[in-house]
Design an enzyme around this catalytic site. Structure first.
Site, PDB file in Angstrom:
ATOM      1  N   LYS A  52      -9.937   1.894  -1.750  1.00  0.00           N
ATOM      2  CA  LYS A  52      -9.992   1.515  -0.343  1.00  0.00           C
ATOM      3  C   LYS A  52     -11.340   1.959   0.213  1.00  0.00           C
ATOM      4  CE  LYS A  52      -7.108   1.629   3.845  1.00  0.00           C
ATOM      5  NZ  LYS A  52      -5.824   2.129   4.399  1.00  0.00           N
ATOM      6  N   CYS A  90      -5.177  -2.879   3.198  1.00  0.00           N
ATOM      7  CA  CYS A  90      -4.810  -2.697   4.605  1.00  0.00           C
ATOM      8  C   CYS A  90      -6.009  -2.754   5.560  1.00  0.00           C
ATOM      9  CB  CYS A  90      -4.042  -1.391   4.753  1.00  0.00           C
ATOM     10  SG  CYS A  90      -3.095  -1.257   6.294  1.00  0.00           S
ATOM     11  N   GLU A 113       0.841  -1.191   0.000  1.00  0.00           N
ATOM     12  CA  GLU A 113       0.000   0.000   0.000  1.00  0.00           C
ATOM     13  C   GLU A 113       0.879   1.245   0.000  1.00  0.00           C
ATOM     14  OE1 GLU A 113      -3.550   1.963   2.771  1.00  0.00           O
ATOM     15  OE2 GLU A 113      -2.013   0.706   3.701  1.00  0.00           O
TER      16      GLU A 113
END
Length: 514
Positions: free
Chosen positions: A346, A380, A269
């Site tokens: 995300k 993440c 990331e």
């Protein structure tokens, strides 16, 4: 010679992912008062058992759709609901070692009923059952005229018996009877949204006259091996002097993993934060992210070229990107070796991302079709929300990639433990890739902690600790592992625990907006 008028063409074939929008439109047209399928549901059906999903195409228009999957007789022949047996519409209870074909959907364009489309779809199902040497076909059928006849026939069973005795007409049940199906009972609460049938269904079966009895051992070896080789790059943040030097650093790892004949290579990331080392003055966090968005077109094109040149699928970590509506999102780009590029935003920015970088969350989680099957990306913090992974797996993903960026061991372990949980509860593989090192002068990149790894379910066919490979902490390196996708099929159908199969669809499900 005068031109001849074009002749209409009708084609019965397996559904593809490109058909999904037209299938959704067809289902909405056929059942306007009932819920239609989501894109993810249809992705799951097609990805999990392609042979079972059939469309009828007439002059380029999809006018019929049938969805089926294989299941064990014990489950299919006892009382059940549509949600429970279809896995909420995803066909996630497909069992390659089952003995019955379950029909979860048939719909025909009402404007094309004279083309015998329904008959063609039922014939395609029978041919499939015969080809797979299954015992037969089973499904829950609608009883659309019962609502109007309820005073005369107060129970579903009484109504079904009357239709079969030809005392009353029901177009759906009579058609299925003509196709060779017979009722073995009724199913209570099968599809609550089917108000015309009062939520009930006829429990219909067709027995394959050519069936060959097979005794399937629970310890039988899995079928053909389907190996996928994946590599995770534990990438060190370091100062670079130019964009070309940054790409050269990336190309080194792409070259190495391509030499090892990897199918996928994963980067961390926000690994593009390395580009901020090019700035002559120290930027605020918000200015830093704003500056990075300017690299997006160049970054995407260079990474796409690497995927094609080295014949490898690249999970390009993530990169801050300005969207069409002006927002900045943290986006994972997936560069496939066929030249296509996919993007997964995300969904859940961390509090720090929202506060310091003004990054907003996306609103769509998607499976990405690859030459190794559907995959999913959870950036993440997204790995800490189990609903996202479950949706991706229900839509057919067996590989989940988790690019992450964590500054200390506590943050890393939150992601690591959750990624391992996603592998166990979804019986899938999860690949993590993180940053190490630091970037002096770049806000929020003071220190990094990572131990990138390739995680598996915890059962006999997998690595002892559920870890196929892992890197040494905080050292720039690569970990590679071969992952057998058929071991996941074994785990889901015959494993010590069977998390996907054992879900209580009669008690709970997750509904996604849109």
């Amino acid at each position: 010679m005068p031109s001849q008028p074009g002749r209409s063409s009708l084609n019965v074939r397996n559904a593809t992912l490109e058909d999904i929008p037209r299938i959704i439109a067809l289902v909405g047209k056929v059942y306007p008062s009932m819920d239609t399928y989501s894109v993810a549901m249809l992705q799951g059906q097609i990805s999990i058992f392609t042979d079972g999903q059939v469309v009828v195409e007439y002059d380029g228009e999809i006018v019929g759709y049938a969805a089926s999957f294989i299941i064990d007789g014990e489950t299919a022949l006892k009382p059940h609901t549509w949600d429970s047996i279809t896995g909420g519409g995803y066909a996630s209870r497909h069992n390659p070692k089952g003995t019955w074909l379950y029909g979860m959907e048939v719909c025909v364009d009402p404007e094309r009923r004279r083309l015998r489309i329904g008959q063609r779809l039922y014939d395609a199902r029978k041919e499939l059952a015969e080809r797979y040497e299954l015992e037969g076909i089973v499904f829950g059928g609608r009883m659309p005229n019962w609502q109007r006849k309820r005073k005369q026939f107060p129970t579903a069973k009484a109504y079904l018996d009357a239709v079969m005795a030809q005392e009353v007409a029901d177009p759906v049940i009579r058609f299925q009877a003509r196709m060779g199906f017979e009722p073995i009972g009724v199913l209570k609460g099968y599809l609550p949204s089917d108000t015309a049938s009062r939520g009930w269904a006829s429990h219909m079966v067709w027995r394959n006259p050519y069936a060959v009895e097979q005794k399937l051992s629970a310890n039988a070896p899995p079928g053909h091996k389907e190996m996928v080789r994946v590599a995770t790059v534990q990438f060190q943040q370091r100062r670079v002097e130019s964009f070309d030097e940054f790409i050269s650093n990336i190309e080194y790892f792409v070259d190495v993993t391509s030499d090892y004949r990897c199918d996928f290579v994963v980067f961390p990331e926000l690994f593009t934060l390395q580009l901020l080392a090019l700035e002559e003055t120290r930027l605020t966090p918000a200015q830093s992210i704003e500056r990075l968005t300017e690299y997006t077109p160049h970054f995407v094109e260079k990474m796409r070229e690497l995927a094609i040149s080295y014949n490898i699928n690249i999970i390009g970590g993530s990169h801050p990107t300005r969207t069409d509506d002006g927002d900045i999102q943290n986006v994972a780009y997936v560069f496939l070796r066929d030249g296509s590029v996919h993007a997964q935003e995300k969904i859940h920015p961390t509090p720090s991302e929202r506060h310091w970088w003004n990054i907003l969350g996306g609103d769509e989680i998607i499976t990405i079709p690859t030459d190794c099957g559907p995959i999913g990306v959870l950036i993440c913090y997204d790995s800490e929300f189990p609903e996202l992974a479950r949706k991706l797996v229900d839509a057919g993903a067996k590989l989940l990639f988790v690019p992450f960026c964590t500054d200390n061991r506590q943050g890393y372990l939150r992601v690591r433990y959750c990624a391992q949980a996603r592998a166990i509860e979804n019986q899938c593989y999860v690949v993590m890739s993180g940053n190490v090192g630091n970037l002096p002068g770049v806000e929020n990149m003071d220190i990094q902690y990572a131990q990138s790894c390739i995680l598996t379910p915890c059962d006999f066919r997998f690595a002892r600790d559920g870890v196929a490979a892992e890197c040494t902490e905080n050292v720039e390196t690569v970990a590679i592992a071969d992952l057998d996708l058929t071991d996941l099929d074994w785990a889901r159908q015959e494993g010590t625990v069977r998390n996907l199969r054992d879900r209580r669809f009669d008690l709970y499900k997750v509904d996604w907006k849109g």
